[in-house]
Design an enzyme around this catalytic site. Structure first.
Site, PDB file in Angstrom:
ATOM      1  N   SER A  96       0.756  -1.245   0.056  1.00 14.95           N
ATOM      2  CA  SER A  96       0.026  -0.103   0.124  1.00 14.95           C
ATOM      3  C   SER A  96       1.039   1.487  -0.132  1.00 14.95           C
ATOM      4  O   SER A  96       1.043   1.725   1.026  1.00 14.95           O
ATOM      5  CB  SER A  96      -0.848   0.067   1.285  1.00 14.95           C
ATOM      6  OG  SER A  96      -1.884  -1.212   1.051  1.00 14.95           O
ATOM      7  N   LYS A 170      -6.481   2.218  -3.987  1.00 13.10           N
ATOM      8  CA  LYS A 170      -6.208   1.397  -2.454  1.00 13.10           C
ATOM      9  C   LYS A 170      -6.087   2.231  -1.579  1.00 13.10           C
ATOM     10  O   LYS A 170      -6.905   2.149  -0.329  1.00 13.10           O
ATOM     11  CB  LYS A 170      -5.026   0.644  -2.454  1.00 13.10           C
ATOM     12  CG  LYS A 170      -4.672   0.105  -1.174  1.00 13.10           C
ATOM     13  CD  LYS A 170      -5.753  -0.988  -0.892  1.00 13.10           C
ATOM     14  CE  LYS A 170      -5.502  -1.467   0.725  1.00 13.10           C
ATOM     15  NZ  LYS A 170      -4.437  -2.390   0.746  1.00 13.10           N
ATOM     16  N   LYS A 239      -1.492   4.844   8.401  1.00 14.52           N
ATOM     17  CA  LYS A 239      -0.777   5.273   7.354  1.00 14.52           C
ATOM     18  C   LYS A 239      -1.407   5.375   6.122  1.00 14.52           C
ATOM     19  O   LYS A 239      -1.201   6.257   5.240  1.00 14.52           O
ATOM     20  CB  LYS A 239       0.118   4.123   7.153  1.00 14.52           C
ATOM     21  CG  LYS A 239       1.457   4.395   6.131  1.00 14.52           C
ATOM     22  CD  LYS A 239       1.212   3.632   4.515  1.00 14.52           C
ATOM     23  CE  LYS A 239       1.631   2.123   4.875  1.00 14.52           C
ATOM     24  NZ  LYS A 239       1.194   1.559   3.578  1.00 14.52           N
TER      25      LYS A 239
END
Length: 293
Positions: A96, A170, A239
């Site tokens: 990611s 994403k 994050k």
């Protein structure tokens, strides 16, 4: 397929993903700094290398499943790794990562005739084990098509755009997921304080318009049983949603709900510490007795 497939990053997600590739007959040579992670791949029938550079030597495809863009950049910027990446290699970053970082890396690798496909995944550890992940791919049409067969044992591939688009989608997906889980947790907390059984509430929501992956999967599997062990760290969720927040700022989008969600998730992560699972947000919400504002 030309050469073995290198798999860098054999953690919670990389371990079952690499295992599924081995079970599909792919010659996988992996690397992870953790000896236990390397041993798990060997037990699954794969091979391991002592360094990332040794893993990518001679590989036709290189898969990365790493925690952050900074680590991806460190691996792909390592002189020893670059020396082993031959022209024609396709690097698949399934981490990611940050879209802007992906675009920079893609351009830099292209100068060496190496193609970068960003293909982050959604579905968590259960999806990785079952081979039902959503694979969200960004990159040139031909490059994405070239990795489709290799990645088929992992799940369903969706090509969403040019380089970096996979990582952008994403991040947006995880932002939406975080908001769903936060809202669901608050809803359950309200219901509990009124006296409604949480399971009854979730079962009812799941036949109503408020349902989401949070109510259909995360609450029944990890929250209501009290295990809080989805396998995705809260710190990683923070994050990811900060990546989405940064993307919003970069494109000039005003997203006040998202900004508040990031603040709450960051506060929960700070309170609960680095070992917290994403589903611990429900426990954190439930334990709160005053409005944080």
């Amino acid at each position: 397929m030309n050469g073995p497939v290198a798999f860098i990053g054999l953690g919670n997600m990389g371990r079952p993903m690499s295992r599924r590739l081995v079970e599909a007959g792919v010659d996988v040579i992996g690397f992870d700094p953790a000896e236990s992670a390397r041993a798990a791949l060997v037990s699954a029938g794969g091979r391991v290398a002592d360094t990332a550079a040794a893993a990518v030597a001679g590989a036709g495809f290189v898969i990365l499943m790493l925690p952050t863009s900074a680590i991806v950049e460190a691996v792909l910027g390592d002189a020893a790794v670059l020396a082993e990446l031959r022209p024609g290699t396709v690097v698949i970053d399934m981490s990611s990562s940050e879209p802007e970082s992906t675009q920079r890396l893609s351009a830099a690798l292209a100068e060496r005739e190496i193609t970068l496909v960003d293909a982050p995944v959604s579905g968590g550890v259960p999806g990785a084990n079952a081979g039902t992940l959503a694979l969200i791919a960004g990159g040139p049409d031909a490059a994405v098509a070239s990795v489709a067969g290799l990645l088929a044992p992992l799940g369903r591939l969706q090509h969403v755009g040019a380089s970096g688009a996979g990582h952008a989608v994403k991040a947006i997906n995880n932002l939406m997921s975080a908001i769903h889980l936060l809202g669901s947790s608050e809803g359950v907390a309200i219901g509990q304080r009124f006296g409604v059984d949480p399971k009854v509430l979730i079962d009812t929501i799941n036949i109503s318009s408020g349902r989401s992956a949070s109510t259909e999967l995360k609450f029944p599997r990890f929250i209501l049983p009290g295990t809080y062990d989805s396998g995705f760290a809260m710190s990683l969720m923070v994050k990811d949603i900060r990546i989405a927040q940064g993307l919003a700022a970069a494109v000039g989008a005003h997203v006040p709900l998202s900004e508040r969600a990031v603040e709450l998730w960051a506060a929960a992560s700070g309170d609960l510490g680095p070992g917290a699972d994403q589903t611990d947000i429900a426990r954190w919400i439930g334990d709160r007795t005053t409005d944080p504002a």
